[in-house]
Scaffold this motif. Structure first.
Motif, mmCIF file in Angstrom:
data_model
loop_
_atom_site.group_PDB
_atom_site.id
_atom_site.type_symbol
_atom_site.label_atom_id
_atom_site.label_comp_id
_atom_site.label_asym_id
_atom_site.label_seq_id
_atom_site.Cartn_x
_atom_site.Cartn_y
_atom_site.Cartn_z
ATOM 1 N N ARG A 111 52.949 52.866 -3.925
ATOM 2 C CA ARG A 111 51.587 52.488 -3.573
ATOM 3 C C ARG A 111 50.647 52.751 -4.741
ATOM 4 O O ARG A 111 50.913 53.598 -5.593
ATOM 5 C CB ARG A 111 51.099 53.251 -2.338
ATOM 6 C CG ARG A 111 51.873 52.936 -1.068
ATOM 7 C CD ARG A 111 51.278 53.663 0.125
ATOM 8 N NE ARG A 111 52.095 53.495 1.323
ATOM 9 C CZ ARG A 111 51.820 54.046 2.499
ATOM 10 N NH1 ARG A 111 50.728 54.796 2.632
ATOM 11 N NH2 ARG A 111 52.608 53.851 3.539
ATOM 12 N N VAL A 112 49.539 52.023 -4.739
ATOM 13 C CA VAL A 112 48.493 52.206 -5.740
ATOM 14 C C VAL A 112 47.179 52.406 -4.996
ATOM 15 O O VAL A 112 46.842 51.627 -4.094
ATOM 16 C CB VAL A 112 48.384 50.991 -6.683
ATOM 17 C CG1 VAL A 112 47.228 51.178 -7.662
ATOM 18 C CG2 VAL A 112 49.693 50.780 -7.441
ATOM 19 N N ARG A 113 46.462 53.458 -5.364
ATOM 20 C CA ARG A 113 45.170 53.743 -4.736
ATOM 21 C C ARG A 113 44.059 53.526 -5.756
ATOM 22 O O ARG A 113 44.126 54.036 -6.870
ATOM 23 C CB ARG A 113 45.135 55.176 -4.200
ATOM 24 C CG ARG A 113 46.162 55.436 -3.111
ATOM 25 C CD ARG A 113 46.053 56.856 -2.559
ATOM 26 N NE ARG A 113 47.090 57.094 -1.555
ATOM 27 C CZ ARG A 113 48.290 57.588 -1.832
ATOM 28 N NH1 ARG A 113 48.598 57.904 -3.085
ATOM 29 N NH2 ARG A 113 49.184 57.761 -0.872
ATOM 30 N N VAL A 114 43.055 52.781 -5.336
ATOM 31 C CA VAL A 114 41.904 52.486 -6.184
ATOM 32 C C VAL A 114 40.678 53.107 -5.526
ATOM 33 O O VAL A 114 40.352 52.788 -4.379
ATOM 34 C CB VAL A 114 41.713 50.966 -6.351
ATOM 35 C CG1 VAL A 114 40.462 50.668 -7.161
ATOM 36 C CG2 VAL A 114 42.944 50.345 -7.015
ATOM 37 N N VAL A 115 40.014 54.002 -6.242
ATOM 38 C CA VAL A 115 38.845 54.703 -5.708
ATOM 39 C C VAL A 115 37.593 54.095 -6.327
ATOM 40 O O VAL A 115 37.468 54.030 -7.557
ATOM 41 C CB VAL A 115 38.910 56.211 -6.015
ATOM 42 C CG1 VAL A 115 37.734 56.940 -5.373
ATOM 43 C CG2 VAL A 115 40.237 56.798 -5.536
ATOM 44 N N ASP A 116 36.671 53.625 -5.470
ATOM 45 C CA ASP A 116 35.467 52.997 -6.011
ATOM 46 C C ASP A 116 34.357 54.024 -6.197
ATOM 47 O O ASP A 116 34.522 55.215 -5.904
ATOM 48 C CB ASP A 116 35.020 51.815 -5.148
ATOM 49 C CG ASP A 116 34.500 52.220 -3.771
ATOM 50 O OD1 ASP A 116 34.100 53.387 -3.584
ATOM 51 O OD2 ASP A 116 34.478 51.352 -2.874
ATOM 52 N N ASP A 117 33.208 53.556 -6.690
ATOM 53 C CA ASP A 117 32.125 54.473 -7.035
ATOM 54 C C ASP A 117 31.459 55.089 -5.817
ATOM 55 O O ASP A 117 30.677 56.034 -5.946
ATOM 56 C CB ASP A 117 31.082 53.764 -7.906
ATOM 57 C CG ASP A 117 30.482 52.544 -7.228
ATOM 58 O OD1 ASP A 117 31.061 52.070 -6.233
ATOM 59 O OD2 ASP A 117 29.446 52.046 -7.691
ATOM 60 N N GLY A 118 31.762 54.577 -4.633
ATOM 61 C CA GLY A 118 31.245 55.183 -3.413
ATOM 62 C C GLY A 118 32.209 56.164 -2.786
ATOM 63 O O GLY A 118 31.940 56.702 -1.704
ATOM 64 N N GLY A 119 33.346 56.398 -3.454
ATOM 65 C CA GLY A 119 34.347 57.318 -2.930
ATOM 66 C C GLY A 119 35.327 56.685 -1.962
ATOM 67 O O GLY A 119 36.219 57.364 -1.443
ATOM 68 N N VAL A 120 35.187 55.374 -1.711
ATOM 69 C CA VAL A 120 36.092 54.681 -0.787
ATOM 70 C C VAL A 120 37.435 54.448 -1.482
ATOM 71 O O VAL A 120 37.483 54.014 -2.638
ATOM 72 C CB VAL A 120 35.494 53.338 -0.330
ATOM 73 C CG1 VAL A 120 36.466 52.592 0.578
ATOM 74 C CG2 VAL A 120 34.163 53.569 0.378
ATOM 75 N N VAL A 121 38.523 54.737 -0.769
ATOM 76 C CA VAL A 121 39.866 54.567 -1.316
ATOM 77 C C VAL A 121 40.459 53.266 -0.787
ATOM 78 O O VAL A 121 40.537 53.050 0.428
ATOM 79 C CB VAL A 121 40.781 55.747 -0.934
ATOM 80 C CG1 VAL A 121 42.191 55.528 -1.490
ATOM 81 C CG2 VAL A 121 40.202 57.058 -1.450
ATOM 82 N N HIS A 122 40.863 52.392 -1.699
ATOM 83 C CA HIS A 122 41.526 51.136 -1.348
ATOM 84 C C HIS A 122 42.999 51.288 -1.719
ATOM 85 O O HIS A 122 43.330 51.522 -2.885
ATOM 86 C CB HIS A 122 40.898 49.966 -2.109
ATOM 87 C CG HIS A 122 39.406 49.889 -1.970
ATOM 88 N ND1 HIS A 122 38.778 49.245 -0.925
ATOM 89 C CD2 HIS A 122 38.408 50.404 -2.748
ATOM 90 C CE1 HIS A 122 37.474 49.352 -1.061
ATOM 91 N NE2 HIS A 122 37.215 50.045 -2.159
ATOM 92 N N GLU A 123 43.868 51.133 -0.730
ATOM 93 C CA GLU A 123 45.286 51.401 -0.955
ATOM 94 C C GLU A 123 46.096 50.111 -0.856
ATOM 95 O O GLU A 123 45.930 49.325 0.079
ATOM 96 C CB GLU A 123 45.800 52.416 0.071
ATOM 97 C CG GLU A 123 47.200 52.919 -0.222
ATOM 98 C CD GLU A 123 47.565 54.134 0.618
ATOM 99 O OE1 GLU A 123 48.646 54.702 0.395
ATOM 100 O OE2 GLU A 123 46.763 54.515 1.495
ATOM 101 N N PHE A 124 46.967 49.921 -1.839
ATOM 102 C CA PHE A 124 47.789 48.720 -1.907
ATOM 103 C C PHE A 124 49.261 49.122 -1.980
ATOM 104 O O PHE A 124 49.605 50.138 -2.588
ATOM 105 C CB PHE A 124 47.421 47.885 -3.134
ATOM 106 C CG PHE A 124 45.952 47.578 -3.234
ATOM 107 C CD1 PHE A 124 45.389 46.565 -2.478
ATOM 108 C CD2 PHE A 124 45.126 48.318 -4.073
ATOM 109 C CE1 PHE A 124 44.031 46.288 -2.554
ATOM 110 C CE2 PHE A 124 43.768 48.051 -4.154
ATOM 111 C CZ PHE A 124 43.219 47.030 -3.393
ATOM 112 N N GLY A 125 50.107 48.310 -1.361
ATOM 113 C CA GLY A 125 51.532 48.618 -1.358
ATOM 114 C C GLY A 125 52.375 47.364 -1.267
ATOM 115 O O GLY A 125 51.915 46.252 -1.518
#
Length: 369
Positions: A111-125
């Motif tokens: 999996r790859v997690r992308v954290v944006d500037d608002g602290g939201v974590v977007h997770e891809f797999g």
């Protein structure tokens, strides 16, 4: 106008934005090809209508997006400046690299997690053997974007110490608007230098100084974004076109060919106040264009602003300005989707924004602001 597409055991179920459903079946052996073709055409059209076309040719990755209900199969596309997630069902969305704080990989779960500037974590797999490739390509493009921002700022602010310039580029990466207090915390002399660049003419400075006098000290913000010559940069007839292309590519220019002014989009925000009390409004102007107009946006719902505690106003205003800046960047500073009337969008020449207006919450918010 198709809001949902569902492949249901050799029946293709299409639901439009009004809720009406169409069941398509009896395609025989051609069903798989037809379903894939319809889905692909819908993805490409929605990407265009939702203003999710970035710079360069996208690299596609079959994978999934993890949400509250678990993973959803999706196609992921990496542009040079934008990550686009296209779930098989539901709304596709994009995340400009400007707003990505970090990228994390989970080798065990692929999996790859992308954290944006608002602290939201977007997770891809579900990326299988391409997990590392996806993570590395995304990180590489983030690094390239940061380097381009540093080159642009270096051209705009010659003589600034490289270490100081690097810290400034980190907070202003590819269009992040940064407040005066943040810039001066890096180097007290930087804000004055930026002012000379962003509001460099007497006409611009006159309006900026009036608005600045109405803004609480340290709350004004500047934004700088390099213009890519492949999209909205100078044309072939522009004498600076070669210089811009070389600067964006990180190439040196010939010694006898001094560079012209850097090509960048420049703008400012001035949160407004009256008699020292912050107002629920911010003035914004793009200063790098030939014609100039100042826009005033409401920062949040009046009831919410009125209910803010005194010690929370500063942080909430900063967050609202950041949200507005993110919206304008996501729209690539298009003004028509914001001020065009509903009637013109539904029936007139701006009908290309019809789907975006229906689907994009940040556009709906900006139109009300």
């Amino acid at each position: 106008d198709i809001d949902d597409l569902f492949d249901d055991d050799y029946t293709l179920r299409l639901t439009d934005y009004t809720g009406r459903r169409y069941d398509l079946s009896m395609f025989g052996k051609a069903y798989g090809q037809i379903a894939a073709d319809v889905a692909g055409r819908r993805r490409d059209r929605l990407q265009h209508d939702l203003l999710l076309t970035g710079i360069g040719k996208p690299e596609p990755f079959p994978g999934s997006v993890f949400g509250p209900t678990g993973p959803a199969k999706a196609e992921l596309r990496l542009f040079d400046d934008l990550l686009v997630a296209m779930p098989e069902r539901g709304l596709m969305w994009g995340l400009p690299y400007s707003f990505i704080d970090r990228v994390e990989g989970d080798a065990e779960q692929y999996r790859v997690r992308v954290v944006d500037d608002g602290g939201v974590v977007h997770e891809f797999g579900w990326l299988a053997k391409r997990s590392e490739q996806f993570r590395d390509m995304l990180q590489r493009r983030l690094d390239e974007l940061a380097a381009r921002t540093a080159r642009t700022l270096g051209a705009l602010l010659p003589g600034v110490d490289p270490s100081v310039l690097g810290r400034l580029a980190a907070v202003m990466r590819d269009g992040r608007a940064v407040q005066q207090r943040t810039v001066e915390a890096i180097d007290p002399a930087l804000w004055t230098r930026l002012e000379a660049v962003v509001v460099g003419t007497e006409e611009l400075r006159a309006s900026y100084e009036v608005l600045g006098s109405m803004s609480p000290p340290g709350w004004a913000a500047f934004g700088v974004k390099a213009v890519d010559p492949r999209t909205d940069g100078p044309g072939p007839a522009d004498p600076n076109a070669a210089a811009v292309a070389a600067a964006n590519a990180g190439e040196a220019l010939p010694a006898d060919d001094p560079p012209g002014p850097p090509t960048a989009r420049l703008w400012y925000f001035c949160p407004l106040a009256r008699d020292g009390r912050p107002l629920n409004a911010v003035a914004q102007e793009i200063t790098s264009e030939g014609g100039h107009a100042t826009y005033v946006f409401r920062l949040m719902e009046p009831e919410r602003f009125a209910g803010l505690a005194a010690d929370a106003v500063e942080a909430e205003v900063a967050a609202a300005v950041a949200r507005l800046n993110r919206t304008l960047l996501s729209l690539n500073f298009r003004r028509e989707p914001i001020y065009t009337s509903d009637e013109q969008i539904q029936e007139g020449p701006f009908g290309r924004y019809r789907v975006a207006l229906r689907k994009l919450d940040y556009l709906q918010w900006a139109r009300k602001a």
